[in-house]
Design a protein around this motif. Structure first.
Motif, PDB file in Angstrom:
ATOM      1  N   SER B 325       0.816  -1.217   0.000  1.00 20.63           N
ATOM      2  CA  SER B 325       0.000   0.000   0.000  1.00 20.63           C
ATOM      3  C   SER B 325       0.851   1.269   0.000  1.00 20.63           C
ATOM      4  CB  SER B 325      -0.911   0.023   1.229  1.00 20.63           C
ATOM      5  OG  SER B 325      -0.130   0.290   2.381  1.00 20.63           O
ATOM      6  N   GLU B 326       0.272   2.316  -0.485  1.00 17.84           N
ATOM      7  CA  GLU B 326       0.905   3.643  -0.506  1.00 17.84           C
ATOM      8  C   GLU B 326       1.340   4.037   0.903  1.00 17.84           C
ATOM      9  OE1 GLU B 326       2.096   6.914  -2.646  1.00 17.84           O
ATOM     10  OE2 GLU B 326       0.417   5.860  -3.617  1.00 17.84           O
ATOM     11  N   ALA B 327       0.449   3.774   1.870  1.00 16.89           N
ATOM     12  CA  ALA B 327       0.746   4.140   3.264  1.00 16.89           C
ATOM     13  C   ALA B 327       1.967   3.394   3.776  1.00 16.89           C
ATOM     14  CB  ALA B 327      -0.466   3.828   4.145  1.00 16.89           C
ATOM     15  N   ALA B 328       2.035   2.104   3.446  1.00 15.17           N
ATOM     16  CA  ALA B 328       3.165   1.286   3.890  1.00 15.17           C
ATOM     17  C   ALA B 328       4.460   1.823   3.299  1.00 15.17           C
ATOM     18  CB  ALA B 328       2.953  -0.168   3.485  1.00 15.17           C
ATOM     19  N   ILE B 329       4.431   2.120   1.993  1.00 14.83           N
ATOM     20  CA  ILE B 329       5.631   2.626   1.330  1.00 14.83           C
ATOM     21  C   ILE B 329       6.074   3.938   1.972  1.00 14.83           C
ATOM     22  CG2 ILE B 329       6.563   3.447  -0.870  1.00 14.83           C
ATOM     23  CD1 ILE B 329       4.616   1.484  -2.257  1.00 14.83           C
ATOM     24  N   GLU B 330       5.091   4.738   2.337  1.00 15.89           N
ATOM     25  CA  GLU B 330       5.388   6.012   2.989  1.00 15.89           C
ATOM     26  C   GLU B 330       6.179   5.794   4.282  1.00 15.89           C
ATOM     27  OE1 GLU B 330       5.879   9.720   2.942  1.00 15.89           O
ATOM     28  OE2 GLU B 330       4.707   8.758   1.327  1.00 15.89           O
ATOM     29  N   LYS B 331       5.733   4.789   5.051  1.00 18.83           N
ATOM     30  CA  LYS B 331       6.361   4.521   6.351  1.00 18.83           C
ATOM     31  C   LYS B 331       7.834   4.129   6.224  1.00 18.83           C
ATOM     32  CE  LYS B 331       2.325   2.909   8.940  1.00 18.83           C
ATOM     33  NZ  LYS B 331       1.651   1.635   9.188  1.00 18.83           N
ATOM     34  N   VAL B 332       8.149   3.394   5.153  1.00 20.96           N
ATOM     35  CA  VAL B 332       9.533   2.914   5.039  1.00 20.96           C
ATOM     36  C   VAL B 332      10.351   3.809   4.096  1.00 20.96           C
ATOM     37  CG1 VAL B 332       9.009   0.520   5.601  1.00 20.96           C
ATOM     38  CG2 VAL B 332       8.853   1.290   3.230  1.00 20.96           C
ATOM     39  N   GLN B 333       9.881   5.050   3.939  1.00 22.99           N
ATOM     40  CA  GLN B 333      10.566   6.002   3.071  1.00 22.99           C
ATOM     41  C   GLN B 333      12.080   6.089   3.338  1.00 22.99           C
ATOM     42  OE1 GLN B 333       8.616   7.137   0.647  1.00 22.99           O
ATOM     43  NE2 GLN B 333      10.507   7.857  -0.299  1.00 22.99           N
ATOM     44  N   PRO B 334      12.504   6.043   4.607  1.00 20.20           N
ATOM     45  CA  PRO B 334      13.964   6.147   4.870  1.00 20.20           C
ATOM     46  C   PRO B 334      14.789   5.106   4.107  1.00 20.20           C
ATOM     47  CG  PRO B 334      12.735   6.311   6.923  1.00 20.20           C
ATOM     48  CD  PRO B 334      11.726   5.995   5.855  1.00 20.20           C
ATOM     49  N   LEU B 335      14.170   3.973   3.801  1.00 20.41           N
ATOM     50  CA  LEU B 335      14.920   2.926   3.104  1.00 20.41           C
ATOM     51  C   LEU B 335      15.191   3.305   1.646  1.00 20.41           C
ATOM     52  CD1 LEU B 335      13.191  -0.301   4.485  1.00 20.41           C
ATOM     53  CD2 LEU B 335      15.302   0.786   5.253  1.00 20.41           C
ATOM     54  N   PHE B 336      14.446   4.290   1.155  1.00 20.52           N
ATOM     55  CA  PHE B 336      14.657   4.725  -0.231  1.00 20.52           C
ATOM     56  C   PHE B 336      15.863   5.645  -0.360  1.00 20.52           C
ATOM     57  CE2 PHE B 336      11.029   3.417  -2.901  1.00 20.52           C
ATOM     58  CZ  PHE B 336      10.324   2.705  -1.938  1.00 20.52           C
ATOM     59  N   ASN B 337      16.336   6.093   0.757  1.00 19.48           N
ATOM     60  CA  ASN B 337      17.511   6.963   0.735  1.00 19.48           C
ATOM     61  C   ASN B 337      18.488   6.439   1.783  1.00 19.48           C
ATOM     62  OD1 ASN B 337      19.229   9.037   0.237  1.00 19.48           O
ATOM     63  ND2 ASN B 337      18.164  10.480   1.601  1.00 19.48           N
ATOM     64  N   PHE B 338      18.818   5.151   1.607  1.00 19.73           N
ATOM     65  CA  PHE B 338      19.506   4.423   2.673  1.00 19.73           C
ATOM     66  C   PHE B 338      21.010   4.457   2.415  1.00 19.73           C
ATOM     67  CE2 PHE B 338      20.255   0.440   5.180  1.00 19.73           C
ATOM     68  CZ  PHE B 338      19.716   0.907   6.357  1.00 19.73           C
ATOM     69  N   THR B 339      21.628   5.613   2.659  1.00 21.96           N
ATOM     70  CA  THR B 339      23.060   5.747   2.392  1.00 21.96           C
ATOM     71  C   THR B 339      23.789   6.111   3.680  1.00 21.96           C
ATOM     72  OG1 THR B 339      22.602   8.017   1.795  1.00 21.96           O
ATOM     73  CG2 THR B 339      22.767   6.435  -0.010  1.00 21.96           C
ATOM     74  N   GLY B 340      25.088   6.332   3.554  1.00 19.16           N
ATOM     75  CA  GLY B 340      25.872   6.731   4.714  1.00 19.16           C
ATOM     76  C   GLY B 340      26.713   5.589   5.241  1.00 19.16           C
ATOM     77  N   THR B 341      27.339   5.821   6.398  1.00 19.58           N
ATOM     78  CA  THR B 341      28.158   4.787   7.022  1.00 19.58           C
ATOM     79  C   THR B 341      27.227   3.724   7.586  1.00 19.58           C
ATOM     80  OG1 THR B 341      28.070   5.768   9.212  1.00 19.58           O
ATOM     81  CG2 THR B 341      29.795   6.569   7.728  1.00 19.58           C
ATOM     82  N   ILE B 342      27.829   2.601   7.963  1.00 20.38           N
ATOM     83  CA  ILE B 342      27.018   1.550   8.580  1.00 20.38           C
ATOM     84  C   ILE B 342      26.301   2.086   9.802  1.00 20.38           C
ATOM     85  CG2 ILE B 342      27.126  -0.594   9.885  1.00 20.38           C
ATOM     86  CD1 ILE B 342      28.995  -1.703   8.017  1.00 20.38           C
TER      87      ILE B 342
END
Lengths: 551, 551
Positions: B325-342
């Motif tokens: 669902s759109e709502a679910a995707i919204e919740k895990v938005q941080p994973l779409f920009n999942f960069t940086g150090t460990i």
């Protein structure tokens, strides 16, 4: 699945201690193979069935493990068989229609069935896909019996439509399958089979890669083979063979080197005093000429081999029983008192076989090999001539070798080999002479275990166990462990924060000689507590000392 | 047999050069396994079928190579099946006799057949010997169709004696076999199957030998496995697996060490810059909680994994298509920009999964492993957190590992592993946590070949070839060869007295760097002619110098 798991009979699991011991033998053999200029190859565990079948005699064929075709393995066979059965019944129908007034007695039935089968086999191309011994005869028998048993069926058959014909085919098919010889069936549902030895795959390899190989080719191969033998003590269904062969040279220097190779391996293993028995197929042929019965050669050597046990009279009696004539036995009398040095034995053979061209060839080959081996000397093995040695009589054409364990160790042969003039002929490459030897790993391991020849150091366990007092201490330990490992020192951390007693016990049970103790005070002082678990002695050391003591 | 020999598809022959390269990788892996405290075990190539079947899913079962029973493999199946069919027909006969006046319409036929089958299965003990899915249903269908097709048969059956009953049984048997599903048939004619991986045999080993094993048990195993996969580039039907596993400890220090082990092996192989990707099953469970659909987890990770290729919008589109669902995707938005150090990534996950107990467990585990790996440092590998890593989702319960080849090398994963909390449960031993990693030998070899990482010295050919000018010279050479070999120097004699040109060419083709020339004058002066085949330089040397130059 809650039943206690097990492994198939005739197979083995190997524990770390067992693997270590076996690897010690493998690596000794390997080092020596390479020192003598042999190079390793590996072939697949399974070969195409036709590569293996028919190469080891009928008994061998039975002992080959066959791999079931994947997918619809039964389909081709079923379809082809059904097709041929239907054709037979169709022929039969036509014959009956053509002879409506015949007396349907057994002679008639048998005659038309036989004719129907004959014609079906002549015309039907699908038969080629069925590999079944006596297929024609069996179908003939099943069908004629069937109609003889229920004569009305013939009348019914006459009026059958295609569907009914199919139904009768099913019955015949059912009777055939339910009584079929499984082993004949198996060729139709298996295209692959597990390697039975290393020699046939090697011959296949040489022929397949002949254009890439630089001859003479000295190859060694150490891989498992599989045989569906009845498992018994010391005989397994999966076991390793260690073979070294030279292909593409007739030089007898190879035989000299192979004797030296045996000597070198067994000496390095500490297994001094093995006897390398040598014979020659041509000498056996010469003896066969002298006794005038080449078909009695095996009986002759088997009987002669019992000389020590049953005496000259017993041997003679057995030979007579086997049909070897009194006159023949008289001629080979020198073999009944066949003692002395190798040279004396060769001298006796030269006299005995003076009139046999083949036999004298064998004597000369033997002379060359023994002379040179003697001149060059052996480290710990003995070379002996044994005219009763007749292994591989069907394929060896020159030298025959067998190695006996040192005196006092009850064990069959621990190695064997010989020369075969036409190694690759079975795969279409003629005139490639091969000569090779094999080491019996399992038996060598048993002998070494019995005599106690495995070095202590064979089981390479870790040198020290770092005890685990908590994550902070573990991290400190892991820093040291990393550096020690980079120096090639085997050390490990006990993974859990278990009771220290339990951790000590673990080191003990694993045979790890040292424990390293790291508490807060050690971390503060950048030290390590090192405990020798054999003596109980304990000391505090810095990292440099730790390295020195564990190296 | 004169056809050109070949090997089964998906299998390989290995030439000396190939064996040498593979052994170089094996031995590097082995050395490191042992440095880290792992000990070798070996299990049989084939296991009892029931040990393997049902452990790899339906697809896996199909890919397992089954070994045909030896001897009369078909007998038990045939006899049992025939027995049950006869019982069914016998029941049927009785029902017809008991209802002589019934209308033999299809309902009647189907009803009595069904009853006859039912009763036969209830009473007949031999059915247990037949392992065939839907056996009852298939027999029911075959028999009722048969009698529906030819209604007179029912009347005939009523009056049949035992022999005729057998004959009808044959027909039913024939129909059954000719249409039988081969894969269901196979369980009746195969008791053994080739190893499909090393994990299930290891679990079996642990349970079978639990009383001899000292836990935690760190074992490694390097053996071939077999899969009836469709062969393709880089995928074979016989290939080696190299596994290291620890069983009997929950400690996360194992995960830390396994990351170090990967680093150590690849660094030593010269394959710097591999990426060890890590994830945790519990984090995936947490994400599933957040998106509110644990059945969509695979779809989710597969889509997210394409972020680099199709961008955030593409990923989102795919997720929506898969029913997330759109709502679910919204919740895990941080994973779409999942960069940086460990550490930054772990921080993001901690926020995202703050409300998931399971997810937070995963975050903490990950934190421990990454912190300690970072503190201890890696030699040449990179550790990275990859939340799309979902391999072994069905059995891994904690850490998940995968190793990617260095950037710029196009190759799938060259290693993988993870933790499974209930490794031995399938064999009845509960609560044994296992964690392990595996090295993909074939792919590592391909990468090393591509990057050119195999050392020159890997192919250890002989150091010198003694040319053969005749038996006298050969004997003189053999004396020197014997002494050189005792010093561990690999040398060999050319076995035949071929033209000298041919002998030189042999040394050249074999890559042997030196030729030793012994003629009459050398024998007289107790010298050796040593020719460097690369430079053409030639000199006369005494034995001591020969040793020095060849060492």
């Amino acid at each position: 699945m809650a039943q206690k798991p097990s492994i198939p009979k005739g197979t083995r699991d190997f524990s770390p201690a067992e693997v270590a011991k076996r690897n010690y033998i493998f690596s000794t053999i390997k080092t020596n193979f390479e020192k003598f200029g042999f190079q390793p190859i590996e072939t697949p565990s399974f070969e195409n069935s036709e590569t293996l079948m028919g190469k080891y005699g009928e008994e061998g064929d039975r002992l080959i493990f066959k791999i079931l075709n994947s997918g619809d393995f039964f389909d081709v066979f079923n379809k082809s068989l059904m097709e041929i059965i239907k054709t037979i019944l169709f022929n039969l129908q036509n014959f009956i229609k053509a002879n409506p007034d015949s007396n349907k007695n057994s002679e008639f039935v048998e005659a038309i069935t036989s004719k129907a089968v004959q014609e079906a086999f002549l015309r039907n191309p699908v038969v080629e896909k069925i590999d079944y011994k006596n297929l024609k005869e069996e179908l003939n028998l099943i069908i004629s019996n069937h109609f003889l048993y229920k004569p009305d069926l013939l009348e019914e058959l006459k009026n059958s439509n295609n569907d009914l014909l199919s139904l009768y085919s099913m019955t015949v098919f059912g009777i055939f399958i339910s009584s079929a010889q499984s082993r004949h069936l198996s060729t139709n549902i298996t295209e692959k089979a597990l390697r039975y030895d290393l020699t046939v795959p090697f011959a296949r390899y040489v022929v397949q890669h002949q254009n890439e190989i630089e001859f003479p080719f000295k190859r060694y191969q150490i891989q498992p083979v599989w045989r569906a033998d009845r498992p018994q003590k010391g005989r397994f269904r999966e076991f390793y063979q260690c073979d070294a062969d030279v292909v593409g040279s007739n030089s007898l220097w190879q035989e000299v080197e192979l004797v030296q190779l045996y000597d070198s391996v067994f000496s390095q293993l500490g297994l001094g005093g093995v006897t390398i028995k040598i014979n020659n197929r041509k000498i056996l042929s010469g003896i066969a000429e002298v006794i005038g019965a080449s078909d009695k050669l095996i009986d002759f050597t088997v009987a002669l081999d019992k000389l020590d046990k049953i005496g000259a009279d017993g041997v003679k009696k057995e030979m007579l029983e086997k049909g070897i004539s009194e006159a023949a036995i008289e001629k080979v009398q020198p073999l009944f008192n066949f003692t002395g040095t190798i040279n004396e034995k060769i001298e006796k053979l030269a006299q005995l076989l003076a009139n046999s061209e083949e036999g004298m060839k064998g004597v000369n080959e033997l002379q060359f090999i023994c002379d040179n081996v003697t001149t060059l000397g052996l480290q710990t093995a003995f070379l002996d001539l044994d005219v009763t040695l007749a292994r591989g009589l069907n394929y060896y054409t020159g030298a025959i070798f067998e190695v006996a364990a040192p005196k006092g160790v009850a064990m069959g042969s621990i190695g064997g080999g010989g020369r075969y003039d036409d190694l690759t002929g079975i795969f279409g490459l003629k005139n490639m002479s091969g000569v090779g030897i094999s080491f019996g790993l399992d038996r060598i391991a048993l002998v070494m275990e019995e005599v106690g020849l495995f070095p202590e150091a064979v089981l390479a366990t870790s040198k020290a166990l770092f005890l685990n007092f908590g994550d902070k201490e573990a991290l400190y330990s892991m820093k040291a462990i990393g550096k020690l490992r980079q120096k090639g020192i085997k050390v490990e951390l006990y993974p859990d924060q278990s009771k220290i007693d339990k951790q000590f016990k673990h080191a003990d049970r694993r045979g790890i000689p040292f424990a390293v103790i790291v508490g807060e005070s050690e971390i503060e002082r950048e030290e390590f507590g090192l405990k020798n678990l054999a003596t109980g002695e304990q000391q505090k050391v810095d990292f440099a000392t730790l390295v020195t003591l564990l190296q």
